[in-house]
Design an enzyme around this catalytic site. Structure first.
Site, mmCIF file in Angstrom:
data_model
loop_
_atom_site.group_PDB
_atom_site.id
_atom_site.type_symbol
_atom_site.label_atom_id
_atom_site.label_comp_id
_atom_site.label_asym_id
_atom_site.label_seq_id
_atom_site.Cartn_x
_atom_site.Cartn_y
_atom_site.Cartn_z
ATOM 1 N N ARG A 111 -10.893 3.137 10.708
ATOM 2 C CA ARG A 111 -10.749 3.035 9.139
ATOM 3 C C ARG A 111 -11.612 2.170 8.832
ATOM 4 O O ARG A 111 -11.250 1.125 8.952
ATOM 5 C CB ARG A 111 -9.801 3.199 9.012
ATOM 6 N N PHE A 116 -15.508 -2.677 1.388
ATOM 7 C CA PHE A 116 -14.498 -2.768 1.200
ATOM 8 C C PHE A 116 -13.907 -3.515 2.483
ATOM 9 O O PHE A 116 -13.013 -4.648 2.385
ATOM 10 C CB PHE A 116 -13.528 -1.758 0.182
ATOM 11 N N GLN A 119 -10.812 -1.876 9.267
ATOM 12 C CA GLN A 119 -9.357 -1.341 9.852
ATOM 13 C C GLN A 119 -8.874 -1.111 11.423
ATOM 14 O O GLN A 119 -9.938 -0.027 11.823
ATOM 15 C CB GLN A 119 -8.246 -0.380 9.514
ATOM 16 N N ASN A 158 0.066 -2.645 6.697
ATOM 17 C CA ASN A 158 1.424 -1.629 6.287
ATOM 18 C C ASN A 158 1.013 -0.764 5.910
ATOM 19 O O ASN A 158 0.127 0.291 5.581
ATOM 20 C CB ASN A 158 1.960 -2.632 6.181
ATOM 21 N N PHE A 169 -6.609 -5.625 9.087
ATOM 22 C CA PHE A 169 -7.597 -5.346 8.815
ATOM 23 C C PHE A 169 -8.457 -6.925 8.127
ATOM 24 O O PHE A 169 -8.122 -7.101 8.217
ATOM 25 C CB PHE A 169 -7.570 -4.218 7.402
ATOM 26 N N LEU A 178 -4.682 -6.848 -3.245
ATOM 27 C CA LEU A 178 -3.671 -6.884 -1.992
ATOM 28 C C LEU A 178 -2.623 -8.132 -1.842
ATOM 29 O O LEU A 178 -2.205 -8.709 -0.907
ATOM 30 C CB LEU A 178 -4.754 -6.810 -0.741
ATOM 31 N N HIS A 182 -0.124 -7.488 1.600
ATOM 32 C CA HIS A 182 -0.680 -7.123 2.681
ATOM 33 C C HIS A 182 -0.250 -9.243 3.412
ATOM 34 O O HIS A 182 -1.271 -10.323 2.423
ATOM 35 C CB HIS A 182 -1.365 -7.483 2.496
#
Length: 233
Positions: A111, A116, A119, A158, A169, A178, A182
């Protein structure tokens, strides 16, 4: 008439008492929330020399469709987050208690959200729906000591609180939203140019790369512990 006046005064007095109680309760509630927030911040805070102490370095060699593009070297904050780092160390080593399938080698970055994050780490299904940890299918959030305050932080992916596995990531921008959601546990020391190359790969409508972005190999470096310099945080 006197009875009505007395009744009105009683009602006004009762209203004032209720209003004062409500105001006091609101003030107490606000104070309690502030105290809880302060306590939470104190619990989540650590001295910088402990938070940013790099205890190990994980190297990942990246390929795009079998074409080598470079190496990403990540400093791991093992003093502040030993459980999270131990899980990632096992992934870098490529085995855990005889399980040779427990490793990042041969897995992909599945991903990419351009500019940004990238992942990866799904070691079971390779598409973002799987993953596992050395502690079981998932493990709890260890602590939110590290802020995603600049590009290059590595953090646990997660699907809600306490659902960490092997997926992670790497941020490409400052991503403070975040924080406390995370667990960040390391920082890219070298290879952000490789991260940017991965981010530039063409994507489909589901943010999946149209080329295979492979972690071709991993290497764990046992280094002398050092505190990450301020200009690299």
């Amino acid at each position: 008439m006197r009875f009505l006046t007395t009744k009105v005064l009683c009602v006004v007095l009762l209203f004032l008492i209720i209003s004062e109680e409500a105001a006091a309760k609101k003030k107490k509630s606000k104070k309690a929330k502030e105290e809880d927030k302060k306590k939470e911040e104190e619990e989540d805070d650590l001295p910088d020399e402990e938070k940013y102490l790099v205890t190990k370095i994980c190297h990942m060699d990246i390929e795009l469709d079998d074409e080598p593009v470079g190496r990403i070297s990540i400093g791991l904050f093992g003093e502040a987050l030993p459980n999270t780092v131990n899980n990632f160390v096992a992934l870098c080593k490529g085995s855990y208690r005889g399980d040779e399938s427990f490793g990042l080698k041969g897995t992909v970055f599945h991903r990419i959200v351009r500019d940004f994050l990238i992942q990866g780490g799904d070691i079971t299904t390779r598409d973002g729906s799987g993953g596992k940890s050395i502690y079981g299918p998932t493990f709890d959030d260890e602590g939110f000591y590290i802020s995603h305050k600049s590009p290059g932080y590595i953090s646990m992916a997660n699907y809600g609180p306490d659902t960490n596995s092997s997926q992670f990531f790497i941020t490409m921008i400052r991503a403070r939203h975040l924080d406390k959601r995370h667990v960040a546990f390391g920082k890219v020391l070298k290879g952000m140019d490789v991260v940017e190359k991965i981010s530039d790969v063409r994507l489909d409508d589901n943010f999946a790369p149209t080329r295979e972005v492979i972690i071709a190999d991993t290497e764990l470096e046992k280094c002398k512990s050092f505190v990450l310099p301020e200009d690299q945080r």
